[in-house]
Design a protein around this motif. Sequence first.
Motif, PDB file in Angstrom:
ATOM      1  N   MET A   1     -37.496 -36.039  23.540  1.00  0.00           N
ATOM      2  CA  MET A   1     -37.186 -37.188  22.688  1.00  0.00           C
ATOM      3  C   MET A   1     -38.335 -38.182  22.731  1.00  0.00           C
ATOM      4  O   MET A   1     -38.831 -38.528  23.801  1.00  0.00           O
ATOM      5  CB  MET A   1     -35.903 -37.865  23.178  1.00  0.00           C
ATOM      6  CG  MET A   1     -35.510 -39.098  22.348  1.00  0.00           C
ATOM      7  SD  MET A   1     -34.018 -39.903  22.971  1.00  0.00           S
ATOM      8  CE  MET A   1     -34.624 -40.658  24.470  1.00  0.00           C
TER       9      MET A   1
ATOM     10  N   TYR B   1     -40.247 -43.702  27.934  1.00  0.00           N
ATOM     11  CA  TYR B   1     -39.216 -43.543  28.964  1.00  0.00           C
ATOM     12  C   TYR B   1     -39.291 -44.655  30.011  1.00  0.00           C
ATOM     13  O   TYR B   1     -38.259 -45.156  30.470  1.00  0.00           O
ATOM     14  CB  TYR B   1     -39.348 -42.176  29.633  1.00  0.00           C
ATOM     15  CG  TYR B   1     -38.819 -41.047  28.779  1.00  0.00           C
ATOM     16  CD1 TYR B   1     -37.460 -40.951  28.482  1.00  0.00           C
ATOM     17  CD2 TYR B   1     -39.661 -40.077  28.264  1.00  0.00           C
ATOM     18  CE1 TYR B   1     -36.952 -39.925  27.700  1.00  0.00           C
ATOM     19  CE2 TYR B   1     -39.172 -39.042  27.480  1.00  0.00           C
ATOM     20  CZ  TYR B   1     -37.822 -38.977  27.202  1.00  0.00           C
ATOM     21  OH  TYR B   1     -37.332 -37.965  26.417  1.00  0.00           O
TER      22      TYR B   1
ATOM     23  N   GLU C   1     -28.810 -40.667  29.331  1.00  0.00           N
ATOM     24  CA  GLU C   1     -28.968 -39.519  30.232  1.00  0.00           C
ATOM     25  C   GLU C   1     -30.410 -39.031  30.276  1.00  0.00           C
ATOM     26  O   GLU C   1     -30.926 -38.685  31.341  1.00  0.00           O
ATOM     27  CB  GLU C   1     -28.061 -38.361  29.797  1.00  0.00           C
ATOM     28  CG  GLU C   1     -26.577 -38.685  29.816  1.00  0.00           C
ATOM     29  CD  GLU C   1     -26.042 -39.082  28.447  1.00  0.00           C
ATOM     30  OE1 GLU C   1     -25.023 -38.503  28.034  1.00  0.00           O
ATOM     31  OE2 GLU C   1     -26.670 -39.949  27.796  1.00  0.00           O
ATOM     32  N   GLU C   2     -31.085 -39.000  29.130  1.00  0.00           N
ATOM     33  CA  GLU C   2     -32.476 -38.556  29.093  1.00  0.00           C
ATOM     34  C   GLU C   2     -33.393 -39.552  29.795  1.00  0.00           C
ATOM     35  O   GLU C   2     -34.330 -39.161  30.501  1.00  0.00           O
ATOM     36  CB  GLU C   2     -32.928 -38.350  27.647  1.00  0.00           C
ATOM     37  CG  GLU C   2     -32.279 -37.163  26.964  1.00  0.00           C
ATOM     38  CD  GLU C   2     -32.940 -36.837  25.640  1.00  0.00           C
ATOM     39  OE1 GLU C   2     -34.001 -37.409  25.333  1.00  0.00           O
ATOM     40  OE2 GLU C   2     -32.391 -36.006  24.899  1.00  0.00           O
TER      41      GLU C   2
ATOM     42  N   ALA D   1     -32.869 -39.215  33.519  1.00  0.00           N
ATOM     43  CA  ALA D   1     -33.490 -37.992  34.031  1.00  0.00           C
ATOM     44  C   ALA D   1     -35.002 -38.159  34.148  1.00  0.00           C
ATOM     45  O   ALA D   1     -35.618 -37.703  35.121  1.00  0.00           O
ATOM     46  CB  ALA D   1     -33.153 -36.815  33.118  1.00  0.00           C
ATOM     47  N   ALA D   2     -35.614 -38.824  33.169  1.00  0.00           N
ATOM     48  CA  ALA D   2     -37.055 -39.085  33.229  1.00  0.00           C
ATOM     49  C   ALA D   2     -37.384 -40.013  34.404  1.00  0.00           C
ATOM     50  O   ALA D   2     -38.382 -39.809  35.113  1.00  0.00           O
ATOM     51  CB  ALA D   2     -37.531 -39.696  31.919  1.00  0.00           C
TER      52      ALA D   2
ATOM     53  N   VAL E   1     -32.792 -33.950  35.802  1.00  0.00           N
ATOM     54  CA  VAL E   1     -31.454 -33.662  35.261  1.00  0.00           C
ATOM     55  C   VAL E   1     -30.478 -33.389  36.400  1.00  0.00           C
ATOM     56  O   VAL E   1     -29.338 -33.873  36.401  1.00  0.00           O
ATOM     57  CB  VAL E   1     -31.515 -32.466  34.288  1.00  0.00           C
ATOM     58  CG1 VAL E   1     -30.114 -32.051  33.865  1.00  0.00           C
ATOM     59  CG2 VAL E   1     -32.358 -32.820  33.065  1.00  0.00           C
TER      60      VAL E   1
END
Length: 315
Positions: A1, A183, A199-200, A203-204, A231
């Motif tokens: 993303m 991010y 969530e992304e 995780a980053a 993740v």
Amino acid sequence: MSIQWFPGHMNSARRKAAETMENTDLVVEVLDARLPAASSNPMIDQLRRFRQRPCLKLLNKSDLADPVATEAWIAHLNRLPGVKAVALSSRKPSDVARIPALCRSLAPHRDNNTKPLRIMIMGIPNVGKSSLINAMLKRRVAAVGDEPAVTKNQQRYDIGPGMTLTDTPGMLWPKIEYPGDGYMLAASHAVGTNAVLEEEVAAALADILLARYPDLLAARYKLELAGMDGVAIVEAVAKKRGCRMKGGELDLEKAALILLTDYRSGTLGRISLETPETRAAMLAAHVVTAQDDSDSENEANGDAAGDAGDDSDRK
């Protein structure tokens, strides 16, 4: 993303900032000490360089950042022409009290009542610019909120004898070139939540923490980190904190917010998401990737041209 966030008011704020810069003697850029390069708006640098204005870079929230990384950033930034960089926290009055003298040192030709020093304070959303202004004036004049883009219009204040300050809205830039910057900005809450998937982002963030601060991550959530990636960290936090939806499925959004909030508040510890060395490595990797992509595209175009030539010969 790829994270991008540039609301309409930021475009008008940029135009207004360019106009105000003409009658400004000094630019104060407020950065997030945890990500000084990622939180530096390239448009601010372009505007001040065009007008040849010196810049005081304030690495705010230094009480949340890794002091070793902050020291490295100060040394790095102070080597830039026309730049003075200092680390501070807007929550420490002694830090804030240093700012007027620092400003005067960068523009000594504007240091009397007939020629007041005109300062323009700039920065991306949610770096603590409004809190810093309130601390400088010792009263609440700028709206403060734990959301990006609270300030929407310019405001001008007298901050002492022979010194004025123009506050500008927090501005990002139209295209965030490096995905890692997006991010880091989102993790630090400089980007509106409507532009990201929590969530992304979490995780980053977890991937960075695994690489740089695994002990803090393991201690906070009581985790065995071997074999984990970002993740898996979010999933593990969900299990440890009982983040489940109806039916028993893991609530990863809730777990992501726990991790992000712990980072943003400093509960995880003093963390810097980048150093001058990691920044240089990221930029070098980006150049290599861009070159590889360009080579692949050229090769594909060459193959297509060759196929077209073969078809022409057959005809």
